[in-house]
Design a protein around this motif. Structure first.
Motif, PDB file in Angstrom:
ATOM      1  N   ARG A 139       0.835  -1.220   0.000  1.00 53.67           N
ATOM      2  CA  ARG A 139       0.000   0.000   0.000  1.00 53.67           C
ATOM      3  C   ARG A 139       0.868   1.269   0.000  1.00 53.67           C
ATOM      4  NH1 ARG A 139      -2.026   3.856   3.092  1.00 53.67           N
ATOM      5  NH2 ARG A 139      -0.863   3.239   4.953  1.00 53.67           N
ATOM      6  N   VAL A 140       1.898   1.232   0.812  1.00 51.35           N
ATOM      7  CA  VAL A 140       2.748   2.414   0.964  1.00 51.35           C
ATOM      8  C   VAL A 140       3.737   2.572  -0.198  1.00 51.35           C
ATOM      9  CG1 VAL A 140       4.519   3.495   2.447  1.00 51.35           C
ATOM     10  CG2 VAL A 140       2.521   2.376   3.479  1.00 51.35           C
ATOM     11  N   HIS A 141       4.299   1.457  -0.678  1.00 51.76           N
ATOM     12  CA  HIS A 141       5.441   1.549  -1.612  1.00 51.76           C
ATOM     13  C   HIS A 141       5.168   1.081  -3.040  1.00 51.76           C
ATOM     14  CE1 HIS A 141       8.159   2.599   1.657  1.00 51.76           C
ATOM     15  NE2 HIS A 141       7.658   1.589   2.374  1.00 51.76           N
ATOM     16  N   LYS A 142       3.945   0.677  -3.343  1.00 47.87           N
ATOM     17  CA  LYS A 142       3.668   0.129  -4.694  1.00 47.87           C
ATOM     18  C   LYS A 142       4.076   1.096  -5.800  1.00 47.87           C
ATOM     19  CE  LYS A 142       0.171  -1.341  -7.907  1.00 47.87           C
ATOM     20  NZ  LYS A 142      -1.172  -1.106  -8.390  1.00 47.87           N
ATOM     21  N   ASN A 143       3.639   2.336  -5.689  1.00 47.62           N
ATOM     22  CA  ASN A 143       3.870   3.295  -6.768  1.00 47.62           C
ATOM     23  C   ASN A 143       5.285   3.861  -6.800  1.00 47.62           C
ATOM     24  OD1 ASN A 143       1.241   2.884  -7.403  1.00 47.62           O
ATOM     25  ND2 ASN A 143       0.478   4.750  -6.438  1.00 47.62           N
ATOM     26  N   THR A 144       6.071   3.553  -5.772  1.00 46.09           N
ATOM     27  CA  THR A 144       7.437   4.097  -5.727  1.00 46.09           C
ATOM     28  C   THR A 144       8.474   2.987  -5.787  1.00 46.09           C
ATOM     29  OG1 THR A 144       7.226   4.170  -3.308  1.00 46.09           O
ATOM     30  CG2 THR A 144       6.760   6.213  -4.513  1.00 46.09           C
ATOM     31  N   GLU A 145       8.839   2.462  -4.625  1.00 43.53           N
ATOM     32  CA  GLU A 145       9.926   1.468  -4.547  1.00 43.53           C
ATOM     33  C   GLU A 145       9.635   0.178  -5.323  1.00 43.53           C
ATOM     34  OE1 GLU A 145      12.563   2.408  -3.173  1.00 43.53           O
ATOM     35  OE2 GLU A 145      12.051   3.974  -1.750  1.00 43.53           O
ATOM     36  N   LEU A 146       8.365  -0.203  -5.414  1.00 41.86           N
ATOM     37  CA  LEU A 146       8.021  -1.470  -6.089  1.00 41.86           C
ATOM     38  C   LEU A 146       7.818  -1.291  -7.593  1.00 41.86           C
ATOM     39  CD1 LEU A 146       5.541  -3.097  -3.500  1.00 41.86           C
ATOM     40  CD2 LEU A 146       8.002  -3.422  -3.697  1.00 41.86           C
ATOM     41  N   MET A 178       5.528   0.131  -9.443  1.00 42.38           N
ATOM     42  CA  MET A 178       4.142  -0.089  -9.926  1.00 42.38           C
ATOM     43  C   MET A 178       3.754  -1.566 -10.023  1.00 42.38           C
ATOM     44  SD  MET A 178       2.993   2.975 -10.277  1.00 42.38           S
ATOM     45  CE  MET A 178       1.501   2.840 -11.242  1.00 42.38           C
ATOM     46  N   ARG A 179       4.581  -2.440  -9.486  1.00 40.31           N
ATOM     47  CA  ARG A 179       4.268  -3.879  -9.547  1.00 40.31           C
ATOM     48  C   ARG A 179       3.325  -4.236  -8.401  1.00 40.31           C
ATOM     49  NH1 ARG A 179       6.035  -4.577 -14.193  1.00 40.31           N
ATOM     50  NH2 ARG A 179       3.944  -5.419 -14.195  1.00 40.31           N
ATOM     51  N   TYR A 228       6.029 -13.163  -4.952  1.00 38.23           N
ATOM     52  CA  TYR A 228       6.168 -13.358  -6.403  1.00 38.23           C
ATOM     53  C   TYR A 228       5.683 -12.119  -7.148  1.00 38.23           C
ATOM     54  CZ  TYR A 228       6.582 -18.239  -4.960  1.00 38.23           C
ATOM     55  OH  TYR A 228       6.963 -19.407  -4.345  1.00 38.23           O
ATOM     56  N   THR A 229       6.348 -11.824  -8.256  1.00 39.55           N
ATOM     57  CA  THR A 229       5.917 -10.712  -9.110  1.00 39.55           C
ATOM     58  C   THR A 229       5.886 -11.175 -10.565  1.00 39.55           C
ATOM     59  OG1 THR A 229       8.208  -9.939  -9.335  1.00 39.55           O
ATOM     60  CG2 THR A 229       6.872  -8.926  -7.597  1.00 39.55           C
ATOM     61  N   ALA A 230       5.072 -10.455 -11.374  1.00 39.31           N
ATOM     62  CA  ALA A 230       4.946 -10.815 -12.794  1.00 39.31           C
ATOM     63  C   ALA A 230       6.191 -10.388 -13.570  1.00 39.31           C
ATOM     64  CB  ALA A 230       3.703 -10.161 -13.379  1.00 39.31           C
ATOM     65  N   ALA A 231       6.863  -9.342 -13.089  1.00 41.74           N
ATOM     66  CA  ALA A 231       8.118  -8.901 -13.714  1.00 41.74           C
ATOM     67  C   ALA A 231       9.080  -8.496 -12.597  1.00 41.74           C
ATOM     68  CB  ALA A 231       7.847  -7.724 -14.644  1.00 41.74           C
ATOM     69  N   MET A 232      10.331  -8.295 -12.977  1.00 38.87           N
ATOM     70  CA  MET A 232      11.355  -7.967 -11.972  1.00 38.87           C
ATOM     71  C   MET A 232      11.022  -6.661 -11.251  1.00 38.87           C
ATOM     72  SD  MET A 232      13.880 -10.254 -11.948  1.00 38.87           S
ATOM     73  CE  MET A 232      15.400  -9.469 -11.449  1.00 38.87           C
TER      74      MET A 232
END
Length: 910
Positions: A113-120, A122-123, A134-138
């Motif tokens: 919630r906090v970091h999706k749009n930044t550190e992650l 957009m994954r 698990y993620t769909a891309a790196m």
């Protein structure tokens, strides 16, 4: 008399044939070296183990079946399409360590919630609640540390607190989709379990956020209004969801389910339901307190005496004193205060029921007391202890659905899950079809059954999976010369018992048995708590009356609710007296029904060594891969103790056919083994005896010897139906148990290695088959289910392995569950038609009723034998094992008392 050399020569030829079959069989890529075949250590090193663990590959599908009338059915499988790109796997470490899965998921949810749009970058990742993300891309990093603040309830002290966690996310590996694509295209590769697990997590992630998740099941009180089960429990509706590789591609299997949950009641009402009485006025007895403590321990409650402020606690115990007598130290100076005064002064709350004990919440160091009346059970808590008979009946009633209703609910679930707009499915490129899968099926013909020539109907072709004994006599009627009746029911008069026995005797005679009209001694009435004394008296009195000849059959009349009486009676008769018994409940004695008597007569006949019916094809030597050479059919099962029984042993049972070519009579053996152990430990045993050297034993060996004794020939082919194995245990069970079969054979004669076919039977799966048109009377039975004999081996079955679904029985109520048969090993080279037809035909030979059954009889009999053997544990043994643990000091399990010789060679478990 046969020439022994002729037997030897025949055996040698078959061994050569079986060796050749194995050499060119489907399941091996390489020959095993001698080193692989020999055990490295131990006494059995001299026996060849022909199962090479390195090259153990499950049998490949030999082709598809063609036999039967073609039809189309619908299956609760939904085609899933996946993105071709590989996925990324990251490890997760949370500091301080968190043991609660729910808390772990909340921490990662807050991180996203906090970091999706930044550190992650957009994954949108998915997390398994443990160490894997698990993620769909790196992600934009390979290693990163995050600090997360989480507000959570502390159940030990009932407060809310903010905690800081350090979360370390580190790249682990790429999750390749290549192997999964290979498998789905029909190539024989190992199942890529990790790829399937990731897809499973993705598809359940969104639902798990709003439903109560239990394993692969998801429940909610919003699916359907919860139904009361009694005893403070209610049933919640939910669904099962699992992704499976099939011939049509990836398939999402959805099935409906019901589960018992604790009702969110005020604790005082819950206690009243548990005890079945009003608790508002009278104090509780010690027995009541024990019962309540057991039911409430571990249950989460919230307080209700503080208005909208509702702290949550987990119950750790119950006070031994009533609330009015309870005092606790207010401070370190040990100034004492009563619970009653504390609640009055602190909260202005007057305790109404001070005669009741308090709930203990919190840790051992700091125990808090909460009055029952000030607490309410928190909703959404699954009930994990055993249900009583009434609750089981209520749960079955709630979950029992006709096929049309079940199909509608499954389709509704798919629509509500709305995978098209599921953000996680979108992220990972997964789409799910919303229609049930249409599958080509066939309805196998029912087999002709042979009855005795003296009956009006000598041969019979069953219609829609059921028939009756009208105008028929059992093919081999047993003889009962010496019998007695013991009556444990106070409400049954001696004259009533006598009249019932006469009617039962008459039915046995009509069915084709030779049955003496009168008992050896008059009907003997006894008290249920004196079962051992009563049985010994009847046994010895009969022995005396018969001048030393033994009683052959005991008819026992039991009260309808008989507690441990049934189990005690079976244990004493079968392991102590060597006596065959037939129990009848009081309700059947008072209301005599001819169909009931006919079914009891069938049971008595096989228990006494007779046969009820035989496949006509068996007598005319027309069953492929059974009739050509002496064939033994095994059934094996392991039953485990109920959940909550943490130390009781598991029970293994093996049965084997003792007649050929009829394959209808099955002798059975049972043994106890370590708690929850799935591999059957006693299939083969060898030990060093100081006087006789190496001694061989075990259930397989003993049953092979008894087959030879009964038929005069040793089995030259083995068919082994194994029940109760989950997919994750296939490899382990096959490796261990096939090896035990091999060693048991070699222990009889070094070159004796008959070809083996090993088939796993599964009933606890979630595939359901529906008629393609519920209104077509020709495609369903009376219950609206698919017709008995319906077999499916395409589309929803394994991409490469040899499995099939068979619905061999007619439905009675609810939706029929087909049995799933998986041929793991096949040295006899069965075609699909041969194994499917044999399995279906055997289902018509079940001894206890005139219906085709849902599971192949040898597996069914093994289940019955294992269930029976649970009664053989001495009354005090269960308590002792709970106190000390199931194993003794040397790791062994206390053995079951041995079955008497008279019992073990007949179908005593029927």
């Amino acid at each position: 008399m046969k020439d022994p050399k002729e037997d030897e020569e025949k055996s040698r030829r078959v061994v050569e044939k079986s060796t050749e079959l194995r050499r060119r069989g489907r399941r091996r890529n390489k020959q095993c070296s001698k080193a692989d075949r020999l055990q490295e250590k131990g006494l059995d090193s001299q026996l060849v183990s022909s199962t090479c663990s390195k090259n153990l590959v499950f049998a490949a599908r030999p082709g598809y079946g063609h036999l039967g009338t073609k039809c189309v059915v619908k299956a609760n499988h939904f085609l899933a399409d996946i993105s071709a790109s590989d996925l990324s796997h990251y490890t997760v470490k949370i500091i301080p360590e968190v043991r609660c899965r729910k808390t772990s998921k909340a921490i990662i949810a807050e991180l996203v919630r906090v970091h999706k749009n930044t550190e992650l970058g957009m994954r949108l990742p998915v997390y398994d609640g443990g160490r894997n993300l698990y993620t769909a891309a790196m992600l934009p990093f390979t290693y990163k540390e995050f600090t997360i603040l989480l507000t959570e309830d502390d159940e030990s002290i009932g407060t809310t607190r903010e905690r800081e966690f350090k979360v370390v996310i580190k790249f682990a590996a790429r999750v390749s989709m290549h192997q999964l694509r290979e498998l789905l295209s029909g190539k024989q590769v190992d199942t890529p379990q990790e790829a399937l697990t990731v897809i499973d997590i993705v598809l359940r992630e969104l639902a798990a956020q709003s439903y109560v998740s239990i394993g692969r099941f998801l429940y909610s009180p919003d699916f359907r209004k919860p139904q009361q089960l009694g005893g403070g429990l209610e049933s919640w509706r939910g669904f099962y969801q699992s992704i499976r590789p099939t011939q049509m591609g990836l398939s999402l299997n959805i099935d409906m389910s019901s589960m018992a949950f604790i009702e969110p009641l005020p604790v005082i009402d819950f206690v009243a339901q548990i005890l079945g009485k009003d608790v508002h006025s009278k104090p509780l007895s010690d027995a009541d307190r024990v019962k309540i403590k057991k039911a409430l321990r571990g249950v989460k409650v919230e307080v209700t005496h503080r208005g909208s402020f509702r702290r949550k606690y987990r119950i750790s115990g119950l006070t031994s004193q009533p609330t009015r007598e309870l005092n606790f130290p207010l401070d370190e100076k040990m100034n004492m205060k009563s619970v009653v005064d504390y609640f009055q002064e602190m909260y202005g709350y007057t305790i109404k029921y001070p005669h009741l004990p308090c709930l203990q919440v919190g840790s051992q160091k700091k125990v808090n007391y909460l009055p029952m009346e000030a607490c309410k059970i928190v909703g959404g808590q699954r009930y994990t202890k055993g249900l009583n008979e009434k609750q089981i009946t209520s749960l079955l009633k709630v979950s029992c659905q006709r096929p049309r209703e079940q199909e509608t609910d499954i389709l509704q679930t798919i629509q509500e899950n709305d995978y098209e707009y599921n953000p996680y499915a979108k992220e990972f490129g997964i789409s799910v079809d919303s229609k049930l899968t249409s599958v080509d099926a066939r309805v196998l013909p029912a087999p002709w059954l042979k009855y005795h020539d003296t009956g009006r109907e000598k041969e019979y072709l069953p219609q829609v999976g059921q028939w009756n004994m009208m105008n028929k006599k059992v093919i081999n009627g047993s003889t009962v010369r010496y019998w007695a009746c013991i009556n444990f029911s106070r409400s049954v008069q001696e004259s009533t018992a006598r009249g019932f026995c006469q009617q039962l005797v008459q039915m046995c005679q009509i069915s084709g048995m030779e049955f003496s009209q009168d008992p050896v001694i008059p009907v003997y009435s006894a008290k249920p708590d004196l079962v051992k004394k009563a049985l010994k008296y009847v046994h010895s009195a009969s022995l005396e009356n018969l001048g030393g000849k033994e009683l052959e059959l005991l008819i026992a009349i039991l009260p309808d609710n008989n507690g441990s009486l049934y189990g005690d009676l079976k244990r004493i008769c079968e392991t102590d007296l060597g006596l065959i018994s037939q129990c009848c409940l009081t309700k059947h004695v008072f209301k005599i029904n001819r169909q009931y008597l006919a079914n009891v007569a069938l049971k008595i006949n096989v228990k006494m060594g007779g046969r009820n019916t035989v496949l006509l094809d068996a007598l005319s030597w027309r069953i492929p891969l059974v009739s050509d050479i002496p064939t033994i059919i095994f059934g094996a099962d392991v039953t485990h103790p109920e959940s909550g029984e943490d130390s009781c042993p598991s029970i293994a049972a093996v049965v084997a056919s003792q007649d050929w070519p009829e394959v209808t009579k099955y002798a059975g053996l049972v043994c106890a083994q370590p708690h929850r152990e799935e591999l059957i430990q006693d299939l083969f045993k060898c030990w060093k005896d100081p006087h006789h050297g190496v001694v061989y034993g075990g259930m397989i060996r003993e049953l092979l010897l008894s087959f030879k004794k009964a038929t005069g020939q040793k089995p030259l082919r083995i068919i082994f139906y194994r029940d109760g194995v989950s997919e994750g245990q296939f490899y382990q069970v096959l490796l261990y148990e096939l090896d035990a079969i091999r060693k048991a054979c070699a222990s009889l004669e070094p070159s004796y290695q008959p070809p083996v076919t090993f088939v796993v039977v599964q009933k606890r799966h979630h595939t359901r088959l529906f008629s393609s048109n519920h209104d077509d009377r020709n495609s369903t039975d009376k219950s609206g289910n698919i017709l008995p004999g319906t077999v499916v081996d395409s589309k929803i079955c394994h991409p490469t392995e040899f499995d099939f679904y068979l619905c061999s029985h007619a439905g009675i109520q609810g939706t029929s569950r087909p049995a799933h048969y998986h041929v793991l090993w096949d040295e006899n080279n069965f075609t699909a038609d041969e194994i499917q037809s044999l399995t279906n035909n055997l289902c018509y030979t079940y001894a206890r009723c005139t219906r085709s059954v849902s599971v192949v009889p040898p597996a069914y009999y093994a289940h019955l034998a294992a269930y029976r053997a649970r009664f053989y544990m001495e009354p005090g043994a269960t308590e002792i094992s709970k106190a000390r643990g199931a194993r003794s000091k040397d790791g062994s399990v206390r053995p079951l008392p041995a079955l008497k010789e008279k019992v073990k060679n007949v179908m005593f478990y029927c």
